[in-house]
Design a protein around this motif. Sequence first.
Motif, PDB file in Angstrom:
ATOM      1  N   THR A 187       0.833  -1.202   0.000  1.00  0.00           N
ATOM      2  CA  THR A 187       0.000   0.000   0.000  1.00  0.00           C
ATOM      3  C   THR A 187       0.867   1.252   0.000  1.00  0.00           C
ATOM      4  OG1 THR A 187      -1.726  -1.191   1.182  1.00  0.00           O
ATOM      5  CG2 THR A 187      -1.848   1.213   1.216  1.00  0.00           C
ATOM      6  N   LEU A 188       1.919   1.236   0.803  1.00  0.00           N
ATOM      7  CA  LEU A 188       2.846   2.373   0.800  1.00  0.00           C
ATOM      8  C   LEU A 188       3.517   2.526  -0.562  1.00  0.00           C
ATOM      9  CD1 LEU A 188       4.486   1.952   4.324  1.00  0.00           C
ATOM     10  CD2 LEU A 188       2.843   3.704   3.601  1.00  0.00           C
ATOM     11  N   GLU A 189       3.845   1.407  -1.184  1.00  0.00           N
ATOM     12  CA  GLU A 189       4.461   1.473  -2.513  1.00  0.00           C
ATOM     13  C   GLU A 189       3.501   2.058  -3.541  1.00  0.00           C
ATOM     14  OE1 GLU A 189       6.675  -1.298  -5.847  1.00  0.00           O
ATOM     15  OE2 GLU A 189       6.190  -2.163  -3.896  1.00  0.00           O
ATOM     16  N   VAL A 190       2.226   1.672  -3.479  1.00  0.00           N
ATOM     17  CA  VAL A 190       1.233   2.245  -4.389  1.00  0.00           C
ATOM     18  C   VAL A 190       1.148   3.749  -4.183  1.00  0.00           C
ATOM     19  CG1 VAL A 190      -1.234   2.341  -4.953  1.00  0.00           C
ATOM     20  CG2 VAL A 190      -0.125   0.143  -4.639  1.00  0.00           C
ATOM     21  N   GLY A 191       1.084   4.177  -2.925  1.00  0.00           N
ATOM     22  CA  GLY A 191       1.034   5.611  -2.634  1.00  0.00           C
ATOM     23  C   GLY A 191       2.253   6.337  -3.157  1.00  0.00           C
ATOM     24  N   TYR A 192       3.430   5.743  -2.985  1.00  0.00           N
ATOM     25  CA  TYR A 192       4.671   6.359  -3.475  1.00  0.00           C
ATOM     26  C   TYR A 192       4.671   6.463  -4.995  1.00  0.00           C
ATOM     27  CZ  TYR A 192       9.574   6.947  -4.632  1.00  0.00           C
ATOM     28  OH  TYR A 192      10.750   7.399  -5.164  1.00  0.00           O
ATOM     29  N   VAL A 193       4.262   5.386  -5.669  1.00  0.00           N
ATOM     30  CA  VAL A 193       4.250   5.390  -7.140  1.00  0.00           C
ATOM     31  C   VAL A 193       3.260   6.421  -7.664  1.00  0.00           C
ATOM     32  CG1 VAL A 193       3.647   4.006  -9.174  1.00  0.00           C
ATOM     33  CG2 VAL A 193       5.071   3.022  -7.376  1.00  0.00           C
ATOM     34  N   VAL A 194       2.083   6.504  -7.060  1.00  0.00           N
ATOM     35  CA  VAL A 194       1.082   7.490  -7.494  1.00  0.00           C
ATOM     36  C   VAL A 194       1.611   8.904  -7.263  1.00  0.00           C
ATOM     37  CG1 VAL A 194      -1.205   8.442  -7.001  1.00  0.00           C
ATOM     38  CG2 VAL A 194      -0.906   5.969  -7.212  1.00  0.00           C
ATOM     39  N   ALA A 195       2.171   9.157  -6.084  1.00  0.00           N
ATOM     40  CA  ALA A 195       2.677  10.498  -5.770  1.00  0.00           C
ATOM     41  C   ALA A 195       3.805  10.904  -6.707  1.00  0.00           C
ATOM     42  CB  ALA A 195       3.142  10.564  -4.317  1.00  0.00           C
ATOM     43  N   THR A 196       4.744  10.002  -6.949  1.00  0.00           N
ATOM     44  CA  THR A 196       5.866  10.359  -7.829  1.00  0.00           C
ATOM     45  C   THR A 196       5.404  10.559  -9.263  1.00  0.00           C
ATOM     46  OG1 THR A 196       6.439   8.015  -8.107  1.00  0.00           O
ATOM     47  CG2 THR A 196       7.657   9.263  -6.435  1.00  0.00           C
ATOM     48  N   ASN A 197       4.386   9.812  -9.700  1.00  0.00           N
ATOM     49  CA  ASN A 197       3.902   9.988 -11.069  1.00  0.00           C
ATOM     50  C   ASN A 197       3.089  11.269 -11.219  1.00  0.00           C
ATOM     51  OD1 ASN A 197       4.605   7.744 -12.946  1.00  0.00           O
ATOM     52  ND2 ASN A 197       3.857   6.543 -11.234  1.00  0.00           N
ATOM     53  N   ILE A 198       2.357  11.646 -10.190  1.00  0.00           N
ATOM     54  CA  ILE A 198       1.557  12.869 -10.271  1.00  0.00           C
ATOM     55  C   ILE A 198       2.444  14.112 -10.252  1.00  0.00           C
ATOM     56  CG2 ILE A 198      -0.064  14.311  -8.963  1.00  0.00           C
ATOM     57  CD1 ILE A 198      -1.655  11.824  -8.378  1.00  0.00           C
ATOM     58  N   PHE A 199       3.474  14.103  -9.417  1.00  0.00           N
ATOM     59  CA  PHE A 199       4.297  15.298  -9.258  1.00  0.00           C
ATOM     60  C   PHE A 199       5.489  15.349 -10.195  1.00  0.00           C
ATOM     61  CE2 PHE A 199       2.226  14.926  -5.033  1.00  0.00           C
ATOM     62  CZ  PHE A 199       1.423  16.044  -5.171  1.00  0.00           C
ATOM     63  N   ARG A 200       5.634  14.348 -11.048  1.00  0.00           N
ATOM     64  CA  ARG A 200       6.693  14.366 -12.047  1.00  0.00           C
ATOM     65  C   ARG A 200       6.251  15.259 -13.211  1.00  0.00           C
ATOM     66  NH1 ARG A 200       7.871   8.924 -15.023  1.00  0.00           N
ATOM     67  NH2 ARG A 200       6.229   8.495 -13.553  1.00  0.00           N
ATOM     68  N   PRO A 201       7.155  16.052 -13.773  1.00  0.00           N
ATOM     69  CA  PRO A 201       6.761  16.908 -14.902  1.00  0.00           C
ATOM     70  C   PRO A 201       6.160  16.065 -16.022  1.00  0.00           C
ATOM     71  CG  PRO A 201       8.953  17.477 -14.148  1.00  0.00           C
ATOM     72  CD  PRO A 201       8.540  16.258 -13.396  1.00  0.00           C
ATOM     73  N   PRO A 202       5.140  16.504 -16.683  1.00  0.00           N
ATOM     74  CA  PRO A 202       4.497  17.806 -16.685  1.00  0.00           C
ATOM     75  C   PRO A 202       3.530  18.022 -15.527  1.00  0.00           C
ATOM     76  CG  PRO A 202       3.409  16.409 -18.289  1.00  0.00           C
ATOM     77  CD  PRO A 202       4.523  15.611 -17.688  1.00  0.00           C
ATOM     78  N   GLY A 203       3.375  17.107 -14.626  1.00  0.00           N
ATOM     79  CA  GLY A 203       2.538  17.296 -13.442  1.00  0.00           C
ATOM     80  C   GLY A 203       1.097  16.894 -13.661  1.00  0.00           C
ATOM     81  N   PHE A 204       0.556  16.184 -12.698  1.00  0.00           N
ATOM     82  CA  PHE A 204      -0.835  15.735 -12.689  1.00  0.00           C
ATOM     83  C   PHE A 204      -1.237  14.960 -13.944  1.00  0.00           C
ATOM     84  CE2 PHE A 204      -0.728  19.372  -9.816  1.00  0.00           C
ATOM     85  CZ  PHE A 204      -1.156  18.745  -8.665  1.00  0.00           C
ATOM     86  N   PHE A 205      -0.250  14.327 -14.570  1.00  0.00           N
ATOM     87  CA  PHE A 205      -0.527  13.503 -15.741  1.00  0.00           C
ATOM     88  C   PHE A 205       0.203  12.176 -15.562  1.00  0.00           C
ATOM     89  CE2 PHE A 205       0.634  11.935 -19.961  1.00  0.00           C
ATOM     90  CZ  PHE A 205      -0.626  11.791 -20.511  1.00  0.00           C
ATOM     91  N   ILE A 206      -0.562  11.117 -15.593  1.00  0.00           N
ATOM     92  CA  ILE A 206       0.025   9.787 -15.477  1.00  0.00           C
ATOM     93  C   ILE A 206      -0.109   9.102 -16.830  1.00  0.00           C
ATOM     94  CG2 ILE A 206      -0.101   7.557 -14.303  1.00  0.00           C
ATOM     95  CD1 ILE A 206      -1.332   8.992 -11.910  1.00  0.00           C
ATOM     96  N   GLY A 207       1.014   8.683 -17.380  1.00  0.00           N
ATOM     97  CA  GLY A 207       1.005   8.029 -18.679  1.00  0.00           C
ATOM     98  C   GLY A 207       0.331   6.665 -18.629  1.00  0.00           C
ATOM     99  N   VAL A 208       0.002   6.158 -19.800  1.00  0.00           N
ATOM    100  CA  VAL A 208      -0.711   4.889 -19.911  1.00  0.00           C
ATOM    101  C   VAL A 208       0.116   3.747 -19.325  1.00  0.00           C
ATOM    102  CG1 VAL A 208      -1.676   3.224 -21.554  1.00  0.00           C
ATOM    103  CG2 VAL A 208      -2.036   5.666 -21.902  1.00  0.00           C
ATOM    104  N   GLU A 209       1.399   3.704 -19.616  1.00  0.00           N
ATOM    105  CA  GLU A 209       2.258   2.636 -19.079  1.00  0.00           C
ATOM    106  C   GLU A 209       2.286   2.678 -17.560  1.00  0.00           C
ATOM    107  OE1 GLU A 209       3.855   0.134 -20.662  1.00  0.00           O
ATOM    108  OE2 GLU A 209       2.811   0.782 -22.476  1.00  0.00           O
ATOM    109  N   ASP A 210       2.394   3.880 -17.010  1.00  0.00           N
ATOM    110  CA  ASP A 210       2.413   4.020 -15.554  1.00  0.00           C
ATOM    111  C   ASP A 210       1.071   3.631 -14.938  1.00  0.00           C
ATOM    112  OD1 ASP A 210       5.072   4.856 -15.497  1.00  0.00           O
ATOM    113  OD2 ASP A 210       4.524   6.956 -15.764  1.00  0.00           O
ATOM    114  N   LEU A 211      -0.020   3.955 -15.648  1.00  0.00           N
ATOM    115  CA  LEU A 211      -1.342   3.557 -15.156  1.00  0.00           C
ATOM    116  C   LEU A 211      -1.467   2.044 -15.051  1.00  0.00           C
ATOM    117  CD1 LEU A 211      -3.859   5.989 -16.898  1.00  0.00           C
ATOM    118  CD2 LEU A 211      -3.396   5.764 -14.466  1.00  0.00           C
TER     119      LEU A 211
END
Length: 135
Positions: free
Chosen positions: A27-51
Motif C-alpha cells: 500500500t505504501l508502494e502504491v502511494g509512493y508510485v502514485v505520488a511520484t507519477n503525479i508530481f513528475r513533470p508535466p505534473g498531474f498527468f500519469i502516462g498509460v504505461e504508468d497507469l
Amino acid sequence: MKIFDQIESWISYALLGLMTIIVLSATLEVGYVVATNIFRPPGFFIGVEDLFDIFGLLLMVLIGLELMASIQMYIKSHEIHAEIMLLIAITAVTRKIVILDAKVIEPMMLFGVALLVLALTAGYYLLHLARLKSD
C-alpha cells in the motif's frame, strides 16, 4: 494431535502477520508510485504505461487483502473456503490481464488466459449455486 493443532494455529497467525506487513508495504508502494507519477513533470498527468503499473499494484494489494481475509476465515472456522480462493484466483488472473503487453502477447497465450478466466468463473458460479441450494 493437539500439538499439531497448536502448530497449525501458530502458523496461521504467523502467515496473517506476514501478510499484514506485506499488504501495508504494498500500500505504501502504491502511494509512493502514485505520488511520484503525479508530481513528475508535466505534473498531474500519469502516462498509460504508468497507469498499467499502478493498476497492477492496486490489484496486488487487493489480492493480499483477500488472502488476509481467507486466513482470518481459516483461523475462525478451520475450513478453506473454495469460493474465496476462486475469487482470489480470478483477481490474480485479472491482474495478469491488466499488466500483459497486448503488443507482444502471443494469440495462444491470450486464448489460454481466456480459457482460464472461463474455467474459474464457471467454477465460482457452480460453487455459488451449490451454496444457494444448500441454504
